[in-house]
Design a protein around this motif. Structure first.
Motif: not given
Length: 438
Positions: A23-24, A37-38, A52-54, A101-103
């Motif tokens: 978590x930011x 970020x994951x 993850x964007x929510x 989004x998976x990087x």
């Protein structure tokens, strides 16, 4: 800000093994969109594997997006959506979906991008499920209350067969009385493919049927729903499942519905066979193809002196084998034609023959297609309940299998790319003798 419940939801359903959220620290309260970020961390590495964007701080009073239901979101399901589409933007802003989004291994390049079920949609579905479960509980409770009226003050005199049929149904109903909804879902008294709502509907049907049967000696199909619901359209309440409900009623009662008072169906179910069968009122010897009816089966106590019982799916097989002069008599075989899926009268007759006769082995033979496989299982389960001797299955290669487990594996492999009818592998007398003597 993101809630603890939402964090737990993401951890449980969206993250893979070994992953956690980062978590930011500098979340701006005025900005409702959060990017998380994951990461996947070991003793040696720290790698960003996704984002993850929510939408956070969604006002709960905002209306639910009904048009979202058709997409079939589940907590584990990933769905591709156009992120610039007005509906996608609306669903995201209302907190019903989130973007994942998976990087790639470099932690920067996008590998995949999709949308996932948001926590708000998840809670909405959970609340709706709880409401449905409460409604089912109320439905079940309502049925139990109505079922208490099975025995009105005036009960007409019944025949012995009718009494036995009603008593058999009530015996099953008494077991269901003590069940809860979860147990009803798994209850073996119903076909496994029936939904819970269909099971409930049948319970109301059986209550209506027995209730009306106590009031009238003979009655019509339409009277069942009309007398039970006492409202306009009540006579049509059970029409959707008419054939299924009649078949299941006969299964529970172990006799045709005509003997329970239901008239005007105009249907007699035949059971075609060739071989030796005797009953209290009739006797059949080896020779031509004969037929029994569901009515005669319910009134008779059939038996046979044959040592081999052969069940086949199709009439063409029956007539071909029966036409082979003296074959059935020489092999002491009785052959029955199921002619499609087993009816309750077929099961009852098979039970009579296995219980009252001298059957040493049973041969099961059906088409090599999905329906034939299902029929083979129906035959096997019926035979298994009443027979402790040998059971055999015929392969399309004209070989014999001796266990259901072997036949099940064989059919599952065969059905991957083939469909074969019995008539295509009919064979001849030498094949038939080999199968019987196997």
């Amino acid at each position: 800000m993101i809630s603890l419940e939402e964090m737990n939801y993401i951890n449980k359903y969206l993250l893979k093994s070994g992953e956690r959220l980062d978590l930011p620290n500098n979340i701006i309260s005025s900005n409702p969109i959060i990017e998380i970020k994951i990461i996947k961390q070991t003793e040696r590495t720290y790698r960003v594997v996704g984002l993850l964007t929510l939408m956070a701080n969604v006002v709960e009073e905002s209306p639910f997006a009904e048009d979202l239901i058709d997409l079939g979101f589940t907590p584990k399901k990933k769905i591709q959506l156009n992120e610039h589409d007005s509906n996608t933007i609306k669903w995201f802003n209302l907190g019903f979906i989130m973007k994942e989004i998976r990087l790639k291994r470099d932690g920067k390049t996008v590998d995949t991008q999709h949308f996932r079920m948001g926590y708000r949609l998840y809670t909405y579905q959970q609340n709706r499920l709880r409401a449905q479960e409460e409604k089912l509980e109320q439905n079940f409770s309502s049925w139990k209350t109505k079922a208490k009226s099975f025995f009105p003050s005036t009960i007409i005199e019944m025949t012995n067969q009718r009494d036995r049929g009603v008593a058999a149904c009530l015996s099953i109903i008494n077991e269901i009385y003590d069940m809860d909804v979860d147990q009803l879902k798994e209850c073996q008294a119903f076909p496994s493919g029936w939904s819970l709502s269909k099971r409930f509907k049948f319970l109301h049907f059986i209550a209506a049927f027995i209730q009306l049967g106590h009031q009238k000696y003979d009655f019509d199909w339409k009277e069942i729903g009309a007398s039970y619901y006492q409202e306009i359209g009540g006579s049509k309440e059970f029409d959707r499942y008419k054939d299924d409900f009649i078949n299941q009623l006969e299964e529970w009662a172990q006799c045709p519905v005509a003997l329970l008072g239901l008239t005007s169906l105009g249907k007699i179910t035949p059971l075609y066979f060739s071989g030796q069968i005797t009953g209290r009122y009739s006797a059949y010897r080896y020779g031509p193809v004969h037929s029994l009816t569901d009515l005669s089966i319910s009134e008779e106590k059939y038996k046979t002196d044959s040592t081999t019982l052969w069940l086949v799916e199709n009439r063409a097989i029956l007539t071909r084998i029966a036409a082979e002069k003296d074959f059935l008599e020489e092999t002491n075989t009785l052959i029955l034609c199921i002619d499609g899926h087993l009816r309750s009268s077929h099961k009852h007759c098979i039970k009579q023959l296995l219980t009252n006769g001298n059957i040493l082995q049973v041969l099961l033979w059906s088409d090599y297609d999905p329906d034939g496989f299902h029929i083979a299982k129906e035959m096997y389960l019926t035979v298994k309940e009443n027979h402790h001797g040998s059971i055999k299955w015929i392969q399309h290669s004209k070989q014999v299998l001796d266990t259901w487990q072997e036949y099940e594996v064989y059919m599952q492999d065969l059905l991957k790319d083939q469909r074969i009818e019995q008539e295509q592998v009919l064979g001849g007398v030498e094949d038939w003798r080999k199968w019987i003597n196997h």
